[in-house]
Design a protein around this motif. Structure first.
Motif, PDB file in Angstrom:
ATOM      1  N   GLY A 184       8.491   1.943   6.598  1.00  0.00           N
ATOM      2  CA  GLY A 184       8.952   3.244   7.059  1.00  0.00           C
ATOM      3  C   GLY A 184       9.654   4.025   5.968  1.00  0.00           C
ATOM      4  N   TRP A 185      10.521   3.331   5.226  1.00  0.00           N
ATOM      5  CA  TRP A 185      11.210   3.990   4.114  1.00  0.00           C
ATOM      6  C   TRP A 185      10.225   4.388   3.018  1.00  0.00           C
ATOM      7  N   GLY A 186       9.181   3.571   2.842  1.00  0.00           N
ATOM      8  CA  GLY A 186       8.175   3.905   1.833  1.00  0.00           C
ATOM      9  C   GLY A 186       7.377   5.145   2.210  1.00  0.00           C
ATOM     10  N   ASN A 187       6.818   5.141   3.413  1.00  0.00           N
ATOM     11  CA  ASN A 187       6.014   6.276   3.856  1.00  0.00           C
ATOM     12  C   ASN A 187       6.863   7.512   4.110  1.00  0.00           C
ATOM     13  N   LEU A 188       8.159   7.312   4.241  1.00  0.00           N
ATOM     14  CA  LEU A 188       9.071   8.445   4.342  1.00  0.00           C
ATOM     15  C   LEU A 188       8.939   9.355   3.121  1.00  0.00           C
ATOM     16  N   GLY A 189       8.516   8.773   2.006  1.00  0.00           N
ATOM     17  CA  GLY A 189       8.356   9.552   0.784  1.00  0.00           C
ATOM     18  C   GLY A 189       7.386  10.708   0.940  1.00  0.00           C
ATOM     19  N   GLY A 244      -2.938   8.168  -7.810  1.00  0.00           N
ATOM     20  CA  GLY A 244      -3.163   7.526  -6.518  1.00  0.00           C
ATOM     21  C   GLY A 244      -3.133   6.013  -6.576  1.00  0.00           C
ATOM     22  N   MET A 245      -3.378   5.456  -7.737  1.00  0.00           N
ATOM     23  CA  MET A 245      -3.300   4.005  -7.887  1.00  0.00           C
ATOM     24  C   MET A 245      -1.902   3.495  -7.557  1.00  0.00           C
ATOM     25  N   GLY A 246      -0.925   4.372  -7.687  1.00  0.00           N
ATOM     26  CA  GLY A 246       0.447   3.984  -7.360  1.00  0.00           C
ATOM     27  C   GLY A 246       0.655   3.679  -5.892  1.00  0.00           C
ATOM     28  N   GLY A 247      -0.300   4.096  -5.040  1.00  0.00           N
ATOM     29  CA  GLY A 247      -0.203   3.759  -3.632  1.00  0.00           C
ATOM     30  C   GLY A 247      -0.256   2.262  -3.392  1.00  0.00           C
ATOM     31  N   GLY A 248      -0.683   1.513  -4.406  1.00  0.00           N
ATOM     32  CA  GLY A 248      -0.692   0.058  -4.309  1.00  0.00           C
ATOM     33  C   GLY A 248       0.697  -0.538  -4.211  1.00  0.00           C
ATOM     34  N   THR A 249       1.723   0.254  -4.511  1.00  0.00           N
ATOM     35  CA  THR A 249       3.097  -0.246  -4.392  1.00  0.00           C
ATOM     36  C   THR A 249       3.434  -0.607  -2.949  1.00  0.00           C
ATOM     37  N   PHE A 250       2.722   0.011  -2.005  1.00  0.00           N
ATOM     38  CA  PHE A 250       2.957  -0.313  -0.597  1.00  0.00           C
ATOM     39  C   PHE A 250       2.610  -1.778  -0.319  1.00  0.00           C
ATOM     40  N   VAL A 251       1.488  -2.233  -0.872  1.00  0.00           N
ATOM     41  CA  VAL A 251       1.082  -3.626  -0.698  1.00  0.00           C
ATOM     42  C   VAL A 251       2.108  -4.558  -1.332  1.00  0.00           C
ATOM     43  N   VAL A 252       2.569  -4.190  -2.513  1.00  0.00           N
ATOM     44  CA  VAL A 252       3.573  -5.020  -3.202  1.00  0.00           C
ATOM     45  C   VAL A 252       4.830  -5.145  -2.357  1.00  0.00           C
ATOM     46  N   THR A 253       5.274  -4.035  -1.792  1.00  0.00           N
ATOM     47  CA  THR A 253       6.483  -4.046  -0.978  1.00  0.00           C
ATOM     48  C   THR A 253       6.324  -4.925   0.252  1.00  0.00           C
ATOM     49  N   GLN A 254       5.160  -4.825   0.917  1.00  0.00           N
ATOM     50  CA  GLN A 254       4.923  -5.650   2.095  1.00  0.00           C
ATOM     51  C   GLN A 254       4.858  -7.136   1.734  1.00  0.00           C
TER      52      GLN A 254
END
Length: 278
Positions: A121-126, A90-100
């Motif tokens: 959108g492309w990220g959460n599409l996962g 779940g720590m990988g969810g931090g990639t969303f912050v990096v992308t933003q």
């Protein structure tokens, strides 16, 4: 998107994982909470790190970390080991912050809203992609391995995670070829004097004292909480309460995540339009 695929990879196969590990419904919700809890903590930490060391390194490290944890996840043998692994993945969810952070740095303010929204959108599409594909990947492995039905199920759902594992290894290496900012990497720009070094304490203070930040945190928390719940339990719900196969249940559960592909960008366009008239 890769991180979200791995983050929710257990969800569409939970009916199989649950039976193999002897878990109750309560246990399923417990491991789901573990997966979300680590994401919240990681996102708070990753923001300042992006300012300090740059998004390229943060993204690569997070994807590499998920790769290792996914490999470990293939060997879980109890609810508690699964909970620990999902906490670490779940720590990988931090990639969303990096992308933003990354898109904010790479695009000008006139279009940064739609850039952030589209990348998000492309990220959460996962979350939708993993619900859709993982049950079919399971069928592929199930047909390729030998043994009794129970043995094939146990081995096949574990082998499924080779797919997100390969995605994350390649994604982490690919991220290393990118640049932090349009004109170079943060470390090089700071060394040359072209960019002033960021101070973590100032960044933290600015964020904590900004009213807009707290409003956005509250609204984002509520909407994202619903999304996490749907991505995590929808497939299991359709299987348990409507008797659908894991493949059909995953297909229906995927629709919620797949909506991100078209639902996010209009919000970004509206944000850019509003910013021009503020």
């Amino acid at each position: 998107q890769m991180a979200f695929v791995c983050w929710f990879a257990f969800a569409p196969l939970m009916v199989l994982v649950r039976a193999d590990l002897g878990m109750t419904i309560k246990g399923v919700f417990t491991v789901n909470i573990c997966s979300v809890a680590s994401t919240v903590l990681t996102r708070f930490a990753v923001g300042p790190l992006c300012d300090k060391v740059g998004p390229k390194l943060c993204q690569s490290v997070l994807l590499g970390w998920i790769s290792v944890m996914t490999l470990v996840g293939m060997s879980v043998n109890s609810q508690w080991s699964l909970g620990i692994v999902r906490f670490l993945i779940g720590m990988g969810g931090g990639t969303f912050v990096v992308t933003q952070f990354w898109t904010t740095q790479l695009f000008c303010h006139e279009i940064v809203g739609v850039a952030n929204a589209t990348s998000a959108g492309w990220g959460n599409l996962g979350g939708g992609v993993t619900n859709l594909l993982m049950p079919y990947i399971f069928l592929g492995f199930y047909g390729a391995v030998s043994g009794t039905s129970a043995e094939k199920e146990d081995l096949s759902w574990r082998l499924c995670y080779l797919v997100p594992l390969a995605m994350h290894i390649s994604g982490g290496l690919f991220a290393l070829t990118a640049r932090d900012l349009p004109d170079g990497n943060i470390a090089q720009l700071e060394a040359s004097g072209a960019k002033q070094k960021s101070k973590g304490s100032i960044i933290l203070k600015t964020g904590l004292t900004n009213v807009n930040a707290w409003i956005l945190t509250a609204t984002y928390g509520m909407c994202f909480g619903v999304e996490l719940t749907m991505n995590s339990v929808a497939a299991l719900y359709f299987h348990e309460y409507h008797g659908l196969t894991p493949q059909i249940a995953g297909l229906l559960a995927s629709l919620y995540g797949l909506m991100n592909l078209v639902a996010r960008s209009p919000g970004g366009l509206l944000s850019d339009w509003s910013n021009k008239r503020a």
